[in-house]
Design an enzyme around this catalytic site. Structure first.
Site, PDB file in Angstrom:
ATOM      1  N   TYR A 165       0.841  -1.200   0.000  1.00 30.96           N
ATOM      2  CA  TYR A 165       0.000   0.000   0.000  1.00 30.96           C
ATOM      3  C   TYR A 165       0.877   1.253   0.000  1.00 30.96           C
ATOM      4  CZ  TYR A 165      -2.850   3.764   1.977  1.00 30.96           C
ATOM      5  OH  TYR A 165      -3.462   4.974   2.210  1.00 30.96           O
TER       6      TYR A 165
HETATM    7  P1  NAD Z   1     -12.218   4.793   1.596  1.00 30.37           P
HETATM    8  O1  NAD Z   1     -11.872   3.398   1.195  1.00 30.37           O
HETATM    9  O2  NAD Z   1     -13.330   5.001   2.530  1.00 30.37           O
HETATM   10  O3  NAD Z   1     -12.477   5.671   0.298  1.00 30.37           O
HETATM   11  C1  NAD Z   1     -11.896   5.411  -0.959  1.00 30.37           C
HETATM   12  C2  NAD Z   1     -13.016   5.331  -1.983  1.00 30.37           C
HETATM   13  O4  NAD Z   1     -12.420   5.152  -3.265  1.00 30.37           O
HETATM   14  C3  NAD Z   1     -13.955   4.151  -1.759  1.00 30.37           C
HETATM   15  O5  NAD Z   1     -15.298   4.588  -1.636  1.00 30.37           O
HETATM   16  C4  NAD Z   1     -13.770   3.264  -2.984  1.00 30.37           C
HETATM   17  O6  NAD Z   1     -14.984   2.655  -3.405  1.00 30.37           O
HETATM   18  C5  NAD Z   1     -13.225   4.255  -4.009  1.00 30.37           C
HETATM   19  N1  NAD Z   1     -12.372   3.615  -5.024  1.00 30.37           N
HETATM   20  C6  NAD Z   1     -11.371   2.721  -4.805  1.00 30.37           C
HETATM   21  N2  NAD Z   1     -10.806   2.372  -5.977  1.00 30.37           N
HETATM   22  C7  NAD Z   1     -11.463   3.060  -6.948  1.00 30.37           C
HETATM   23  C8  NAD Z   1     -11.352   3.118  -8.359  1.00 30.37           C
HETATM   24  N3  NAD Z   1     -10.451   2.368  -9.018  1.00 30.37           N
HETATM   25  N4  NAD Z   1     -12.197   3.909  -9.056  1.00 30.37           N
HETATM   26  C9  NAD Z   1     -13.139   4.654  -8.399  1.00 30.37           C
HETATM   27  N5  NAD Z   1     -13.292   4.646  -7.059  1.00 30.37           N
HETATM   28  C10 NAD Z   1     -12.462   3.857  -6.342  1.00 30.37           C
HETATM   29  O7  NAD Z   1     -10.868   5.416   2.176  1.00 30.37           O
HETATM   30  P2  NAD Z   1     -10.618   6.815   2.929  1.00 30.37           P
HETATM   31  O8  NAD Z   1     -10.219   6.490   4.308  1.00 30.37           O
HETATM   32  O9  NAD Z   1     -11.717   7.753   2.657  1.00 30.37           O
HETATM   33  O10 NAD Z   1      -9.314   7.291   2.173  1.00 30.37           O
HETATM   34  C11 NAD Z   1      -9.325   8.308   1.191  1.00 30.37           C
HETATM   35  C12 NAD Z   1      -7.907   8.475   0.678  1.00 30.37           C
HETATM   36  O11 NAD Z   1      -7.030   8.817   1.746  1.00 30.37           O
HETATM   37  C13 NAD Z   1      -7.334   7.187   0.067  1.00 30.37           C
HETATM   38  O12 NAD Z   1      -6.521   7.573  -1.034  1.00 30.37           O
HETATM   39  C14 NAD Z   1      -6.470   6.629   1.185  1.00 30.37           C
HETATM   40  O13 NAD Z   1      -5.435   5.831   0.670  1.00 30.37           O
HETATM   41  C15 NAD Z   1      -5.953   7.902   1.816  1.00 30.37           C
HETATM   42  N6  NAD Z   1      -5.566   7.758   3.227  1.00 30.37           N
HETATM   43  C16 NAD Z   1      -6.513   7.495   4.182  1.00 30.37           C
HETATM   44  C17 NAD Z   1      -6.118   7.400   5.512  1.00 30.37           C
HETATM   45  C18 NAD Z   1      -7.108   7.136   6.614  1.00 30.37           C
HETATM   46  O14 NAD Z   1      -6.676   7.045   7.763  1.00 30.37           O
HETATM   47  N7  NAD Z   1      -8.394   7.034   6.337  1.00 30.37           N
HETATM   48  C19 NAD Z   1      -4.772   7.551   5.863  1.00 30.37           C
HETATM   49  C20 NAD Z   1      -3.841   7.802   4.856  1.00 30.37           C
HETATM   50  C21 NAD Z   1      -4.251   7.932   3.544  1.00 30.37           C
END
Ligand code: NAD
Length: 358
Positions: A165
Site C-alpha cells: 500500500y
Molecule cells: P475509503 O476506502 O473510505 O475511500 C476510498 C473510496 O475510493 C472508496 O469509496 C472506494 O470505493 C473508491 N475507489 C477505490 N478504488 C477506486 C477506483 N479504481 N475507481 C473509483 N473509485 C475507487 O478510504 P478513505 O479512508 O476515505 O481514504 C481516502 C484516501 O485517503 C485514500 O486515497 C487513502 O489511501 C488515503 N488515506 C486514508 C487514511 C485514513 O486514515 N483514512 C490515511 C492515509 C491515507
C-alpha cells in the site's frame, strides 16, 4: 452517462471533481466543499472492500445536497473524458484508492489497479483539459515506512515502504511529480495520518473495535517486538477536511504563465500520539462496555510501530492547525455510531452483518 453538470453552474463556480466521494474522507470533503457553494461532483466505483451499504448511505446524503456521485472506475477512460468535457472541472481532489495496509499483502493487484494505474488514467485526462485543473491528492503517512526519526517531516526518506500500500502511495507521489515536471500540472500531495471520525471506515481500528466491543467479541491489538505498543497520530476527520480545503485554496493554477504551478507534499496529522491501548480504553469508556482485548504479535502485516507528524509545512503554507484531540474526536465518533447503528449499536445492513475486518 446521465448529465451531472448543467450549463449555468459550469459557467459560474469553482468546479470540483472528488474521486472516492462515497468513501470516508471523500464524503466529508465533498460535503464541506458543497456547503461553501462550489459545484461538486463525486466519482466512486463503490467497490466491496468494506460494506457497500455504508458507501451508498454516504452517497445518499451527498445526493440530498445536490452532489451526484457518478459510479465509475478511475480506469474507465471514456467515463472520465465525458465527465471532464461536461463539467470543465477547475479542481480535482483525488481520494479514490484501494486503502488498507494488511489487505495489500493478499490483494496486490487491487492496489496497482486503483492507486497506480487509475491515478495515471485520471492525470492523463486532466493534462489535456484547457485550462488544466489543479490536482490535490491523497498520500499517506505510510510512505515513511519504518523510519524511526520522529516526528516525520516531508523531507525525510520515503523510499523504504513497509507495505505494498505504502509503495503505491509513494508511486502516486512520484507520478504526480512527473506530471508537474512535464505538463506543469499543479500537484499537491497530502500525507494523512490515521484518520477517524463519524462515517469512518469499518476496516480501521476505531470502527472495527467499536463493532466488536458492542457485539461482545474480542478485539485484536497488535504488539511489536518486546511487547512494544503500537502508537498512532490519530487525526480527526474535521481537521483533515480543514487541511484539504486549505491546500485547495492555496494551490496555484496549473500551466499558468505568471504563477509557477505547485509541486508540494504535506503531512496532515494531529501531532499528539496515542497508543492503540489508550484509544481502546477511551473507546470502551464512551461505549460503556468493557473491551475483551487480545494482544497479538504484529507479524508480517506491513504495519509500522509508530507514526507522528511534523505539520510545520502545512501550518506555514495554509494555516493548518488541528483542533480536535482524541477524546473529543472519539466522542463525536461514538455519538454518530449510535445514531447510525441504533441505540444498541447493532442495527447493521445485510452486507455489514458478519463483515470481518482485516
Ligand atoms: P475509503 O476506502 O473510505 O475511500 C476510498 C473510496 O475510493 C472508496 O469509496 C472506494 O470505493 C473508491 N475507489 C477505490 N478504488 C477506486 C477506483 N479504481 N475507481 C473509483 N473509485 C475507487 O478510504 P478513505 O479512508 O476515505 O481514504 C481516502 C484516501 O485517503 C485514500 O486515497 C487513502 O489511501 C488515503 N488515506 C486514508 C487514511 C485514513 O486514515 N483514512 C490515511 C492515509 C491515507
Amino acid at each position: 452517462m446521465v448529465k451531472v453538470c448543467s450549463p449555468p453552474e459550469v459557467e459560474t463556480k469553482r468546479r470540483y471533481l472528488v474521486t472516492g466521494a462515497a468513501g470516508f474522507i471523500g464524503f466529508h470533503a465533498a460535503h464541506e466543499l458543497k456547503k461553501r457553494g462550489d459545484l461538486v461532483v463525486g466519482l466512486d466505483n463503490f467497490n466491496n472492500y468494506y460494506p457497500v451499504s455504508l458507501k451508498r448511505a454516504r452517497a445518499a446524503v451527498l445526493a440530498e445536497m445536490d452532489v451526484p456521485v457518478v459510479e465509475a472506475d478511475l480506469n474507465d477512460l471514456e467515463a472520465l473524458q465525458e465527465l471532464f468535457s461536461e463539467c470543465a472541472f477547475t479542481h480535482v481532489l483525488h481520494l479514490a484508492a484501494q486503502a488498507g495496509v494488511r489487505y495489500a499483502a493478499r490483494n496486490p493487484g487491487a492496489y496497482i489497479q486503483s492507486n497506480v494505474a487509475g491515478s495515471v488514467t485520471l492525470m492523463e485526462v486532466m493534462r489535456v483539459q484547457k485550462p488544466m485543473p489543479i490536482l490535490v491528492y491523497a498520500s499517506s503517512s505510510s510512505v515513511y515506512g519504518l523510519s524511526k526519526r520522529f516526528p516525520f517531516s516531508e523531507d525525510d526518506r520515503a523510499d523504504l515502504p513497509a507495505s505494498l500500500y505504502a509503495a503505491t502511495k509513494r508511486s502516486l507521489e512520484l507520478l504526480a511529480h512527473s506530471y508537474y515536471n512535464i505538463y506543469k500540472m499543479s500537484v499537491t500531495g497530502l500525507r494523512f495520518f490515521t484518520v477517524y471520525g463519524p462515517w469512518g471506515r469499518p476496516d480501521m481500528s476505531v470502527m472495527s473495535f467499536s463493532r466488536n466491543i458492542v457485539d461482545g467479541k474480542p478485539i485484536r491489538v497488535f504488539q511489536g517486538p518486546n511487547s512494544t505498543e503500537l502508537a498512532r497520530d490519530f487525526t480527526f476527520i474535521g481537521d483533515i477536511v480543514a487541511g484539504i480545503l486549505g491546500s485547495l485554496d492555496s494551490a496555484s493554477p496549473s500551466a499558468d504563465s505568471t504563477t509557477p504551478p505547485n509541486n508540494r507534499v504535506f503531512n496532515l496529522g494531529n501531532t499528539q500520539v496515542h497508543t492503540v491501548t489508550e484509544m481502546v480504553n477511551a473507546l470502551q469508556e464512551m461505549l460503556g462496555i468493557k473491551a475483551n482485548v487480545r494482544y497479538q504479535p504484529l507479524g508480517a502485516t506491513g504495519d509500522v510501530l509508530r507514526t507522528n507528524a511534523n505539520i510545520t509545512a502545512a501550518h506555514e503554507a495554509f494555516g493548518y492547525t488541528p483542533k480536535t484531540n482524541l477524546h473529543e474526536g472519539l466522542k463525536q465518533f461514538v455519538d454518530w455510531y449510535f445514531k447510525y447503528y441504533g441505540p444498541d449499536g447493532k442495527k447493521r445492513a445485510a452486507d455489514e452483518n458478519g463483515y470481518i475486518p482485516d
